[in-house]
Design an enzyme around this catalytic site. Structure first.
Site, PDB file in Angstrom:
ATOM      1  N   GLU A  26      -0.025 -13.067   9.557  1.00  0.00           N
ATOM      2  CA  GLU A  26       0.376 -11.737   9.086  1.00  0.00           C
ATOM      3  C   GLU A  26       1.892 -11.601   9.205  1.00  0.00           C
ATOM      4  OE1 GLU A  26      -1.517  -8.493  11.149  1.00  0.00           O
ATOM      5  OE2 GLU A  26      -0.677  -6.971   9.819  1.00  0.00           O
TER       6      GLU A  26
ATOM      7  N   HIS B 146      -5.390 -11.372   6.023  1.00  0.00           N
ATOM      8  CA  HIS B 146      -3.979 -11.295   5.650  1.00  0.00           C
ATOM      9  C   HIS B 146      -3.514 -12.566   4.923  1.00  0.00           C
ATOM     10  CE1 HIS B 146      -3.718  -7.567   7.773  1.00  0.00           C
ATOM     11  NE2 HIS B 146      -3.927  -8.132   8.956  1.00  0.00           N
TER      12      HIS B 146
ATOM     13  N   ARG C 149       2.548  -1.668  16.831  1.00  0.00           N
ATOM     14  CA  ARG C 149       1.508  -2.141  17.735  1.00  0.00           C
ATOM     15  C   ARG C 149       1.583  -1.431  19.093  1.00  0.00           C
ATOM     16  NH1 ARG C 149       0.622  -8.262  19.980  1.00  0.00           N
ATOM     17  NH2 ARG C 149       2.430  -7.632  21.197  1.00  0.00           N
TER      18      ARG C 149
ATOM     19  N   HIS D 285     -12.427  -5.571   6.466  1.00  0.00           N
ATOM     20  CA  HIS D 285     -11.609  -5.649   7.680  1.00  0.00           C
ATOM     21  C   HIS D 285     -11.222  -4.256   8.155  1.00  0.00           C
ATOM     22  CE1 HIS D 285      -9.208  -7.691  10.663  1.00  0.00           C
ATOM     23  NE2 HIS D 285      -8.150  -6.959  10.355  1.00  0.00           N
TER      24      HIS D 285
ATOM     25  N   TYR E 297     -12.283  -5.801  19.230  1.00  0.00           N
ATOM     26  CA  TYR E 297     -11.777  -6.449  20.455  1.00  0.00           C
ATOM     27  C   TYR E 297     -11.596  -5.483  21.620  1.00  0.00           C
ATOM     28  CZ  TYR E 297      -7.372  -4.901  18.265  1.00  0.00           C
ATOM     29  OH  TYR E 297      -6.393  -4.162  17.653  1.00  0.00           O
TER      30      TYR E 297
ATOM     31  N   HIS F 195      -7.394 -13.209  12.209  1.00  0.00           N
ATOM     32  CA  HIS F 195      -6.096 -12.804  11.651  1.00  0.00           C
ATOM     33  C   HIS F 195      -5.252 -14.066  11.467  1.00  0.00           C
ATOM     34  CE1 HIS F 195      -6.778  -8.775  13.825  1.00  0.00           C
ATOM     35  NE2 HIS F 195      -6.673  -8.451  12.558  1.00  0.00           N
TER      36      HIS F 195
ATOM     37  N   HIS G  25      -9.238 -13.592  17.459  1.00  0.00           N
ATOM     38  CA  HIS G  25      -8.260 -12.552  17.111  1.00  0.00           C
ATOM     39  C   HIS G  25      -7.131 -13.146  16.286  1.00  0.00           C
ATOM     40  CE1 HIS G  25      -4.675 -10.099  17.345  1.00  0.00           C
ATOM     41  NE2 HIS G  25      -5.504  -9.084  17.252  1.00  0.00           N
TER      42      HIS G  25
ATOM     43  N   ASP H 278      -8.195  -2.252   7.104  1.00  0.00           N
ATOM     44  CA  ASP H 278      -7.506  -2.673   8.318  1.00  0.00           C
ATOM     45  C   ASP H 278      -7.070  -1.502   9.197  1.00  0.00           C
ATOM     46  OD1 ASP H 278      -6.215  -4.155  10.235  1.00  0.00           O
ATOM     47  OD2 ASP H 278      -4.627  -4.919   8.941  1.00  0.00           O
TER      48      ASP H 278
ATOM     49  N   ARG I 181      -2.426 -16.337  18.319  1.00  0.00           N
ATOM     50  CA  ARG I 181      -1.692 -15.736  19.447  1.00  0.00           C
ATOM     51  C   ARG I 181      -2.625 -15.487  20.626  1.00  0.00           C
ATOM     52  NH1 ARG I 181      -0.507 -10.537  17.705  1.00  0.00           N
ATOM     53  NH2 ARG I 181      -1.057 -10.857  15.526  1.00  0.00           N
TER      54      ARG I 181
END
Ligand SMILES: [Zn+2]
Length: 453
Positions: free
Chosen positions: A243, A277, A90, A67, A129, A240, A213, A328, A216
């Site tokens: 997480e 995760h 983020r 990942h 992405y 994902h 993704h 990651d 969400r």
């Protein structure tokens, strides 16, 4: 044919390394694995040619980094001070995402993947992405950013599984993508599938895969479209999962169930799927993942860096989920550290030692990671497997005096001194043969962060 003489080699199904192993390779494959001693005495009938290449130290199969987000490498050391959490991190990540174009992406990923090669990583799963221009307009080649990653891996000398991620919404509630997120989106899952299917590189070092993704970013009624597209192409599907507790809460509010339950109900979970995760699953979620043989990719150094929490690694493995490892966010690129952390995090949680055998951790870092990325013929020192040889020094300040069996708990990425990928020497004497890794990292990260000099 090349003959390699490993001082120690970690052979499949063995609880510890085997001394004095002759490994023969030809055309990128392992053609022979022969221990030269049996209980300390020379094995009869085996001739070692003088031209065998000596591999002092411990030779492992290729490590798989299941990942990766290549561009996150630019954030290392820039988000670690002060307070905040995943969500504030983020925002910083989006600032870097907004600055990239195919050219700067290639330079950054090439340097980052070459750093991985130095760490003994022979294959990376790129969860991709960052598809379109900054305002969401596709490039003239709508897969230009994916092509940059394929080229980057070729320069770095490692294999790549490009996990093309469907990313459509900003929240479980279905809010539209905004700001830097706009370049991630394809509009809907059918358009994502059409663009992704149009990218079919023939290079031997690359395979494609698919990704959701997260719950969400893909509406519930489009999850099956992505999963079906992956199955039709026969490629791995990654996502994902849980997480953050906030993702679970939002999913319950919108759909009345956990993200794992939602994915199970939509037919997403099976042995070709890997959940990344799985830090906050319920007991029923753990059972759903295990019963469906869904893999779980743990990313402990990122999870600790982002204050995500500790996932239930032992319970997931016991339930039936194969475990793999990923760096990651690349706060750290060191699969020895990721593997150790799986065990050490369990120790912190339970105040007991000995949850995973070293063999289980080696499997997570090697064959299980490769399998999760669709390379079922890599990650073992076995006849027929890809000729990936990762040799770790046993005479470094970290490893001197350590028995070979303990090296996996003592070595760091910096102790890798030779890496062979598909029969080609990519790293020799601790140096990448074609990329000046520190210089290229500094230059490419300076470009995308505006921090020159
Ligand atoms: Zn990720």
């Amino acid at each position: 044919m090349t003959r390699w003489l490993a001082e120690y080699a970690w052979l499949p199904e063995q609880p510890e390394p085997t001394p004095d192993v002759l490994i023969e390779t030809a055309a990128g494959r392992i053609t022979g694995v022969t221990p030269l001693t049996t209980e300390g005495r020379p094995t009869t009938g085996v001739e070692v040619l003088a031209d065998a290449v000596r591999l002092p130290g411990l030779t492992l199969p290729g490590l798989a980094n299941a990942h990766s987000h290549a561009f996150h490498r630019a954030l290392r050391g820039r988000t670690h001070g002060g307070r905040g959490d995943f969500w504030t991190w983020r925002d910083r990540m989006y600032e870097v995402a907004a600055r990239l174009d195919p050219e700067s992406y290639l330079a950054l990923a090439r340097a980052g993947y070459a750093e991985m090669a130095l760490a003994g990583i022979t294959c990376v799963g790129e969860f991709h992405y960052l598809h379109h221009g900054p305002d969401g307009t596709p490039y003239a080649d709508p897969n230009a950013m994916g092509a940059a990653l394929v080229e980057a891996a070729a320069h770095a000398g490692i294999r790549l599984t490009l996990l093309d991620a469907c990313y459509l919404t900003a929240s479980v509630a279905g809010e539209p993508l905004a700001g830097p997120q706009r370049r991630f989106g394809d509009g809907d899952a059918l358009r994502w599938a059409k663009r992704a299917a149009a990218f079919d590189p023939t290079d031997a070092h690359v395979r494609v895969g698919a990704a959701i993704h997260s719950v969400r970013a893909v509406p519930a009624d489009q999850l099956a479209t992505v999963a079906d597209a992956a199955r039709e192409r026969g490629v791995p599907l990654h996502l994902h999962l849980s997480e953050q507790p906030a993702e679970n809460d939002a999913c319950r509010a919108a759909h009345g169930c956990t993200p794992t339950r939602l994915l199970a109900d939509r037919g997403v979970l099976d042995q070709h799927t890997t959940a990344v995760h799985a830090t906050h699953p319920t007991s029923s979620d753990v059972a759903l993942l295990g019963e469906s043989r869904t893999g779980v990719c743990l990313c402990p150094t990122t999870e600790r860096d982002l204050a995500d929490g500790i996932g239930p690694a032992r319970r997931l493995a016991n339930a039936g989920s194969p475990l793999s490892l990923g760096s990651d966010s690349h706060a750290v690129v060191d699969l020895f550290e990721e593997a150790r952390a799986v065990e050490l995090d369990e120790r912190l949680r339970t105040r007991q030692r000995g949850h995973f055998t070293v063999g289980e951790l080696v499997t997570a870092a090697t064959s299980a990671g490769h399998a999760a990325l669709g390379w079922g013929d890599a990650g073992r020192l076995a006849v027929g497997d890809r000729a990936d040889l990762v040799t770790v020094r046993l005479d470094s300040p970290r490893t001197a005096g350590v028995p070979a069996a303990g090296a996996f708990f003592a070595a760091t990425a910096g102790d890798v001194h030779q890496v062979v990928v598909d029969g080609e020497v990519v790293v020799q004497d601790g140096r990448h043969r074609s990329v000046d890794v520190p210089t290229e990292l500094a230059t490419s990260i300076g470009e995308v962060t505006g921090a020159h000099g």
